[in-house]
Design a protein around this motif. Structure first.
Motif, PDB file in Angstrom:
ATOM      1  N   THR A 264     -20.845 -32.448 -18.635  1.00 51.51           N
ATOM      2  CA  THR A 264     -21.593 -33.687 -18.849  1.00 51.51           C
ATOM      3  C   THR A 264     -22.888 -33.390 -19.600  1.00 51.51           C
ATOM      4  OG1 THR A 264     -22.464 -35.669 -17.755  1.00 51.51           O
ATOM      5  CG2 THR A 264     -22.849 -33.562 -16.665  1.00 51.51           C
ATOM      6  N   TYR A 265     -23.628 -34.423 -19.908  1.00 53.43           N
ATOM      7  CA  TYR A 265     -24.881 -34.306 -20.660  1.00 53.43           C
ATOM      8  C   TYR A 265     -25.891 -33.444 -19.916  1.00 53.43           C
ATOM      9  CZ  TYR A 265     -29.501 -35.780 -22.235  1.00 53.43           C
ATOM     10  OH  TYR A 265     -30.793 -35.786 -22.652  1.00 53.43           O
ATOM     11  N   LYS A 266     -26.678 -32.651 -20.647  1.00 53.87           N
ATOM     12  CA  LYS A 266     -27.639 -31.726 -20.036  1.00 53.87           C
ATOM     13  C   LYS A 266     -29.050 -31.999 -20.544  1.00 53.87           C
ATOM     14  CE  LYS A 266     -24.088 -28.163 -20.109  1.00 53.87           C
ATOM     15  NZ  LYS A 266     -23.207 -29.044 -20.917  1.00 53.87           N
ATOM     16  N   PRO A 267     -29.958 -32.412 -19.667  1.00 53.03           N
ATOM     17  CA  PRO A 267     -31.364 -32.565 -20.052  1.00 53.03           C
ATOM     18  C   PRO A 267     -32.029 -31.207 -20.265  1.00 53.03           C
ATOM     19  CG  PRO A 267     -30.846 -33.803 -18.055  1.00 53.03           C
ATOM     20  CD  PRO A 267     -29.717 -32.867 -18.299  1.00 53.03           C
ATOM     21  N   VAL A 268     -33.188 -31.215 -20.899  1.00 51.37           N
ATOM     22  CA  VAL A 268     -34.031 -30.020 -20.985  1.00 51.37           C
ATOM     23  C   VAL A 268     -34.837 -29.926 -19.687  1.00 51.37           C
ATOM     24  CG1 VAL A 268     -35.954 -28.933 -22.202  1.00 51.37           C
ATOM     25  CG2 VAL A 268     -34.181 -30.151 -23.485  1.00 51.37           C
ATOM     26  N   VAL A 269     -34.907 -28.710 -19.127  1.00 52.73           N
ATOM     27  CA  VAL A 269     -35.663 -28.508 -17.886  1.00 52.73           C
ATOM     28  C   VAL A 269     -36.943 -27.748 -18.212  1.00 52.73           C
ATOM     29  CG1 VAL A 269     -35.658 -27.413 -15.618  1.00 52.73           C
ATOM     30  CG2 VAL A 269     -33.581 -28.491 -16.482  1.00 52.73           C
ATOM     31  N   TRP A 270     -38.059 -28.190 -17.627  1.00 52.27           N
ATOM     32  CA  TRP A 270     -39.351 -27.534 -17.847  1.00 52.27           C
ATOM     33  C   TRP A 270     -40.138 -27.545 -16.553  1.00 52.27           C
ATOM     34  CZ3 TRP A 270     -44.678 -29.033 -18.238  1.00 52.27           C
ATOM     35  CH2 TRP A 270     -45.488 -28.090 -18.865  1.00 52.27           C
ATOM     36  N   GLU A 271     -40.735 -26.396 -16.206  1.00 51.62           N
ATOM     37  CA  GLU A 271     -41.510 -26.280 -14.968  1.00 51.62           C
ATOM     38  C   GLU A 271     -42.988 -26.076 -15.278  1.00 51.62           C
ATOM     39  OE1 GLU A 271     -39.011 -24.111 -15.695  1.00 51.62           O
ATOM     40  OE2 GLU A 271     -37.366 -24.895 -14.481  1.00 51.62           O
ATOM     41  N   TYR A 272     -43.834 -26.528 -14.398  1.00 50.60           N
ATOM     42  CA  TYR A 272     -45.280 -26.409 -14.561  1.00 50.60           C
ATOM     43  C   TYR A 272     -45.892 -26.058 -13.208  1.00 50.60           C
ATOM     44  CZ  TYR A 272     -44.853 -30.972 -12.512  1.00 50.60           C
ATOM     45  OH  TYR A 272     -44.515 -31.995 -11.667  1.00 50.60           O
ATOM     46  N   SER A 273     -47.111 -25.565 -13.203  1.00 48.41           N
ATOM     47  CA  SER A 273     -47.753 -25.157 -11.953  1.00 48.41           C
ATOM     48  C   SER A 273     -48.292 -26.361 -11.200  1.00 48.41           C
ATOM     49  CB  SER A 273     -48.895 -24.182 -12.241  1.00 48.41           C
ATOM     50  OG  SER A 273     -49.911 -24.818 -12.990  1.00 48.41           O
ATOM     51  N   ARG A 274     -48.349 -26.219  -9.894  1.00 48.66           N
ATOM     52  CA  ARG A 274     -48.906 -27.276  -9.055  1.00 48.66           C
ATOM     53  C   ARG A 274     -50.430 -27.231  -9.101  1.00 48.66           C
ATOM     54  NH1 ARG A 274     -46.007 -26.803  -3.305  1.00 48.66           N
ATOM     55  NH2 ARG A 274     -46.942 -24.741  -3.459  1.00 48.66           N
ATOM     56  N   LEU A 275     -51.023 -28.336  -8.732  1.00 52.29           N
ATOM     57  CA  LEU A 275     -52.483 -28.406  -8.668  1.00 52.29           C
ATOM     58  C   LEU A 275     -52.979 -27.831  -7.346  1.00 52.29           C
ATOM     59  CD1 LEU A 275     -55.310 -29.493  -9.540  1.00 52.29           C
ATOM     60  CD2 LEU A 275     -54.698 -31.590  -8.330  1.00 52.29           C
ATOM     61  N   ASN A 276     -54.013 -27.017  -7.416  1.00 54.35           N
ATOM     62  CA  ASN A 276     -54.724 -26.557  -6.229  1.00 54.35           C
ATOM     63  C   ASN A 276     -56.208 -26.840  -6.440  1.00 54.35           C
ATOM     64  OD1 ASN A 276     -52.546 -25.062  -4.650  1.00 54.35           O
ATOM     65  ND2 ASN A 276     -52.393 -24.075  -6.655  1.00 54.35           N
TER      66      ASN A 276
END
Length: 486
Positions: A264-276
């Motif tokens: 099936t269709y595949k989105p682009v995945v991107w991760e970022y840091s959480r706020l502290n």
């Protein structure tokens, strides 16, 4: 199963940790109110031919509000933002909390374009599960949670991993019909139990739960897991970019594994840091423990950095949005100084809040050279130095009240308040000079006597004292000023 593309712009998706989705979709930059955000904006250009659509997961903590930066980057490209709250299991679905989150989203200035739930796709997700079994990539397992953990630690496969497709289809249908008790059977994805990534160790796809779903009613007694729902709902809704925090980076493998297997269709995945933020608690789980263990008075306790808590504290949404814009999004570990948030709170209040004179700890000051029945007014500014300023009249009398902390017995060079023999300026009024004071038996100052320079004219050439004090006068001789609870 043919995949139907979502008509219109593409979507960026931001996910959290629960399986049924509430989607709040935002159409324009004006709806979102945020600007482009550097690294993320560059990432969105990976798919330049269509406008982005993103998912943002609603969450009470400020940490997740700052995670909503992608609103800005999506809106810059005239995209849609989908705001999911994943709660597939009915026991996890808290509709009052969802409604409160929608209300907070509106308070933040973000106008929903559309609201959808993952439960809307339960039929389609069930069909995907059957398709997964038919291609030999899912099986029904009867291990308990403890047994699954034990086998995973030992690197062993489930005893039921090699069941035939026909048997798995039959048992999964029996699960659907309610012929098994809770915990007696689960559907697991046949991934790679020897993989170094624990997220590939045959994750659970469906569990049995005999609880009525608030959105789907009593139609289902099996419910999809987060690992199964997350990527498939992204594909169903034609998400272009799936955004999540870095702790979910290891889930990328299982995310694409399922989409690859189902073709099936595949989105682009991107991760970022959480706020502290320094000296604060932002973890949703820790905040939840503070609330459920009654250490604080609910999610809107002003001591918490939740949206409801900040609102109750008096923080404006414009301040939070400005704070988000300044710190941006990054993959680097970060701890933001608390004073940055306070700076934006003060900056907004400075630009938008009318001023008035008030004291929190009143100390009586008697101006001995002012007649007892004197009553006059001085002109104060509601917005000093700004075009929006509206002058207003303030009563001035023989008795005024200042902050108790603005008087001390021992003077010093770095102190600009009142002390015996020292002068200070009553804001918008006159300089006063201390001539005496009264104290109680325990040494607490109860009254200050002073003389006012009633001939002083601002800008008249006479230099005023450096110290400027807030004060409140008696509205009429012998009448106490109004009191308020803060």
């Amino acid at each position: 199963m043919a995949h139907q593309l979502f008509p219109g712009p593409l979507v960026v998706c931001m996910h959290g940790t629960h399986p049924d989705m509430l989607h709040l979709c935002f159409r324009t930059a004006g709806d979102c109110g945020l600007a482009g955000l550097g690294t993320l904006e560059s990432h969105l250009l990976i798919k330049p031919l269509r406008s982005p659509i993103q998912h943002l997961i609603p969450n009470p903590a400020l940490r997740h509000v700052v995670c909503c930066h992608p609103f800005g980057s999506t809106c810059v490209r005239d995209g849609l933002t989908k705001y999911p709250c994943m709660q597939g299991r009915p026991c996890m679905l808290n509709l009052p909390a969802f409604l409160a989150l929608q209300e907070i989203v509106a308070w933040m200035g973000w106008t929903p374009w559309k609201i959808t739930y993952a439960s809307k796709y339960f039929d389609l997700l069930h069909n995907y599960a059957i398709q997964l079994i038919k291609v030999g990539k899912a099986y029904v397992c009867h291990q308990s949670k403890a047994e699954i953990e034990e086998y995973r630690e030992k690197g062993l496969p489930s005893p039921w991993r090699e069941r035939s497709v026909q048997e798995n289809l039959k048992i999964f249908d029996d699960m659907r019909k309610g012929l098994y008790k809770e915990g007696e059977a689960i559907l697991r994805m046949k991934m790679d139990y020897k993989n170094e990534n624990p997220n590939m160790w045959d994750s659970v796809a469906y569990r049995i739960k005999y609880v009525e779903h608030p959105m789907a009613g009593d139609k289902w007694c099996i419910y999809p897991s987060y690992d199964f729902t997350h990527c498939l709902c992204d594909a169903i809704e034609d998400i272009t970019h799936s955004l999540c925090t870095l702790e979910f980076e290891s889930r990328r493998a299982s995310y694409y594994w399922l989409l690859d297997v189902l073709d099936t269709y595949k989105p682009v995945v991107w991760e970022y840091s959480r706020l502290n933020i320094t000296n604060t608690v932002l973890s949703k789980r820790k905040l939840n423990k503070l609330v459920t263990d009654n250490h604080v008075h609910g999610w809107d306790d002003p001591r918490l950095l939740t949206l409801a808590g900040l609102r109750r504290r008096g923080v404006a949404p414009e301040s939070i949005n400005a704070f988000c814009r300044e710190i941006g999004i990054t993959r680097n570990a970060n701890v933001i100084p608390y004073h940055k948030l306070e700076h934006h709170v003060r900056a907004y209040l400075d630009a938008s809040s009318p001023r008035t004179l008030a004291v929190l700890r009143p100390l009586r000051v008697v101006l001995t050279n002012v007649p007892e029945h004197h009553s006059s007014t001085v002109t104060a500014a509601s917005m000093p130095g700004r075009p929006e300023n509206q002058p207003y009249e303030v009563p001035f009398s023989r008795v005024v009240y200042i902050e108790a902390t603005d008087f001390r017995l021992q003077d010093s060079k770095d102190y600009y308040g009142l002390a015996p023999g020292k002068s200070a300026m009553l804001r918008y009024a006159y300089p006063i000079t201390v001539t005496g004071y009264s104290a109680s038996d325990d040494g607490t100052i109860t009254e200050v006597q002073a003389e006012a320079d009633l001939d002083f004219i601002a800008g008249g050439g006479k230099k005023p004292p450096k110290g400027v004090l807030n004060w409140v006068a008696q509205p009429a001789p012998g009448q106490d000023p109004e009191r308020a609870e803060v």
